[in-house]
Design a protein around this motif. Structure first.
Motif, short mmCIF file in Angstrom:
data_model
loop_
_atom_site.label_atom_id
_atom_site.label_comp_id
_atom_site.label_asym_id
_atom_site.label_seq_id
_atom_site.Cartn_x
_atom_site.Cartn_y
_atom_site.Cartn_z
N LEU A 194 0.81 -1.22 0.00
CA LEU A 194 0.00 0.00 0.00
C LEU A 194 0.85 1.27 0.00
N GLU A 195 2.14 1.11 0.17
CA GLU A 195 3.04 2.27 0.24
C GLU A 195 2.90 3.14 -1.01
N GLY A 196 2.66 4.44 -0.77
CA GLY A 196 2.57 5.39 -1.88
C GLY A 196 1.19 5.48 -2.51
N GLU A 197 0.24 4.67 -2.06
CA GLU A 197 -1.11 4.68 -2.62
C GLU A 197 -1.94 5.82 -2.00
N ARG A 198 -2.62 6.57 -2.85
CA ARG A 198 -3.49 7.66 -2.36
C ARG A 198 -4.57 7.12 -1.44
N LEU A 199 -5.12 5.95 -1.76
CA LEU A 199 -6.21 5.38 -0.96
C LEU A 199 -5.72 4.36 0.06
N ARG A 200 -4.45 4.44 0.42
CA ARG A 200 -3.89 3.54 1.44
C ARG A 200 -4.75 3.49 2.70
N PRO A 201 -5.21 4.65 3.26
CA PRO A 201 -6.02 4.60 4.49
C PRO A 201 -7.33 3.83 4.32
N ALA A 202 -7.90 3.83 3.11
CA ALA A 202 -9.15 3.11 2.87
C ALA A 202 -8.94 1.61 3.02
N PRO A 270 -8.48 0.89 15.61
CA PRO A 270 -7.17 0.93 16.26
C PRO A 270 -6.53 2.32 16.14
N PRO A 271 -5.85 2.79 17.18
CA PRO A 271 -5.23 4.14 17.17
C PRO A 271 -4.33 4.39 15.98
N VAL A 272 -3.56 3.38 15.55
CA VAL A 272 -2.65 3.58 14.42
C VAL A 272 -3.43 3.87 13.14
N ILE A 273 -4.61 3.30 13.00
CA ILE A 273 -5.44 3.57 11.82
C ILE A 273 -6.06 4.96 11.92
N LEU A 274 -6.39 5.38 13.14
CA LEU A 274 -6.93 6.72 13.34
C LEU A 274 -5.92 7.78 12.90
N GLU A 275 -4.64 7.53 13.19
CA GLU A 275 -3.60 8.47 12.76
C GLU A 275 -3.54 8.54 11.24
N GLU A 276 -3.72 7.38 10.58
CA GLU A 276 -3.76 7.35 9.12
C GLU A 276 -4.92 8.21 8.59
N LEU A 277 -6.08 8.11 9.27
CA LEU A 277 -7.26 8.88 8.85
C LEU A 277 -7.04 10.38 9.04
N LYS A 278 -6.34 10.75 10.11
CA LYS A 278 -6.07 12.16 10.36
C LYS A 278 -5.18 12.74 9.26
N GLU A 279 -4.16 11.99 8.88
CA GLU A 279 -3.26 12.44 7.81
C GLU A 279 -4.00 12.49 6.48
N HIS A 280 -4.88 11.52 6.29
CA HIS A 280 -5.68 11.47 5.06
C HIS A 280 -6.60 12.69 4.97
#
Length: 398
Positions: A194-202, A270-280
């Motif tokens: 998923l590295e570099g993918e725009r929709l990685r957080p999805a 999970p908190p680590v996914i929440l961080e991904e959503l915030k950056e997204h």
């Protein structure tokens, strides 16, 4: 003892009780080519049931909309049932599925039969043929549901004497299809791809929440609670037929509510996914600024660079490119299966897993993920073993 009166009410036609206890009624619906009277018979468990059927038939005759059951074909009745009895009660996507099953599977095989001549063996041959040609048991069950419901309505309308679908037997699978679940190693390969993918957080959110594709693409920011660390599923996105000749396109993307109340649910993230959503979210705001007046704000968590809903087929194209990169052979639903399996492997209670997945019944969850149960049962037995460790198994036989 004097016999019970068979006197009928006004416009009821002739109603009587047969020796087998079933009530029967008849009315004259016209004359045939030779001038002989044509009669229509109605049956029911009670006199009132027959009277109601006759009253409806007489009213239809009066309004010129009566259909002679002797000439009514199954395909014509299915069309009437679908559009007049189901259109207003089914979700647009379900209506589309029903129409597809009727036109592609039922009508070509048995649609030419007169409704009154339809027999259980006609339906049985349809089920067996479809199963023999590789159609999934799930699809065959849906075909049966359609036929049963349509014939049940025909019975209520006095068009048939009985619902012949009740005398059929659905095929049974000999072996249960094994669901595809990512191993821990495969899961890491997928995440790395998923590295570099725009929709990685999805994709990460799908793997960490078990949401369905339509639910993921319909998620809006007002259903994401970054403070509490949850998402709430309220709708799904799907391309459906419009059935409107005045619209420029035959299909459209539509948001719709879940099939059952269980589908509306809140899922901890999970908190680590929440961080991904915030950056997204930050990147999405940058895209909005770059697009300017071209941006269409639908408040979607995952949208195109112009803010419009993502076409499910386009999203899946990205997914298949990613799994090819990761050297995996899975479909998108495998992410949902993996999520559920990881929870059960972590000894999460099946009832909790059921609610998180949005299953209406816990039996559905247990049936799908039965492959995990042996390990859970084994772990439970080991816990009990601790209670007996100090027992002298041989006992004292002095």
């Amino acid at each position: 003892m004097p016999a019970k009166s068979k006197k009928r009410g006004n416009n009821e036609g002739s109603i009587y009780r047969r020796k087998d206890g079933l009530w029967c009624g008849q009315i004259t619906i016209g004359r045939d080519e030779s001038g002989k009277q044509k009669r229509q018979y109605f049956y029911g468990k009670t006199r009132q049931e027959v009277a109601d059927k006759i009253a409806k038939a007489l009213n239809d005759l009066k309004n010129g909309v009566y259909v002679d059951p002797a000439r009514l074909l199954l395909k014509d009745w299915l069309n009437t049932w679908l559009w007049e009895y189901k259109k207003q009660t089914l979700r647009p996507s379900t209506f589309q599925d029903y129409e597809s099953l009727i036109n592609n599977h039922i009508v070509p095989a048995i649609g030419h039969y007169k409704l009154k001549d339809l027999r259980p063996e006609h339906l049985q041959a349809l089920y067996n043929s479809k199963y023999g040609n590789g159609l999934s048991l799930s699809t065959i069950k849906h075909i049966h549901v359609i036929l049963h419901s349509a014939l049940d309505q025909a019975l209520k309308n006095g068009l048939v004497v009985r619902n012949v679908s009740e005398a059929t037997t659905l095929p049974k699978t000999k072996t249960k299809n094994e669901i595809r679940v990512l191993t821990l190693q495969e899961q890491q390969r997928f995440i790395a791809a998923l590295e570099g993918e725009r929709l990685r957080p999805a994709f990460l959110l799908a793997l960490a929440s078990g949401v369905r594709l339509g639910e993921l693409l319909a998620l809006k920011w007002d259903c994401v609670n970054l403070k509490e660390g949850t998402i709430t599923i309220k709708r799904s996105l799907r391309r459906i037929k419009t059935y409107d000749k005045n619209l420029p396109t035959k299909t459209m993307l539509a948001f719709q509510e879940p099939k059952t109340a269980a589908g509306i649910r809140t899922i901890p993230v999970p908190p680590v996914i929440l961080e991904e959503l915030k950056e997204h979210r930050k990147r999405q705001l940058e895209e909005r600024l770059q697009a300017g007046s071209l941006y269409e704000d639908n408040n979607l968590v995952f949208a195109t660079e112009l803010g419009t809903p993502i076409e499910p087929r386009n999203f899946l194209r990205v997914f298949y490119r990613i799994i090819e990169k990761a050297n995996l052979d899975i479909n998108f639903h495998a992410l949902r299966h993996t999520y559920a399996t990881r929870l059960l492997e972590a000894n999460e209670h099946p009832k909790v897993v059921q609610e998180l997945l949005g299953h209406n019944d816990i039996s559905t969850t247990l049936n799908i993920y039965s492959h995990v149960m042996p390990e859970i049962k084994k772990a439970a037995a080991m816990k009990l073993n601790n209670l007996f460790e100090n027992i002298n198994i041989k006992g004292n036989h002095s």
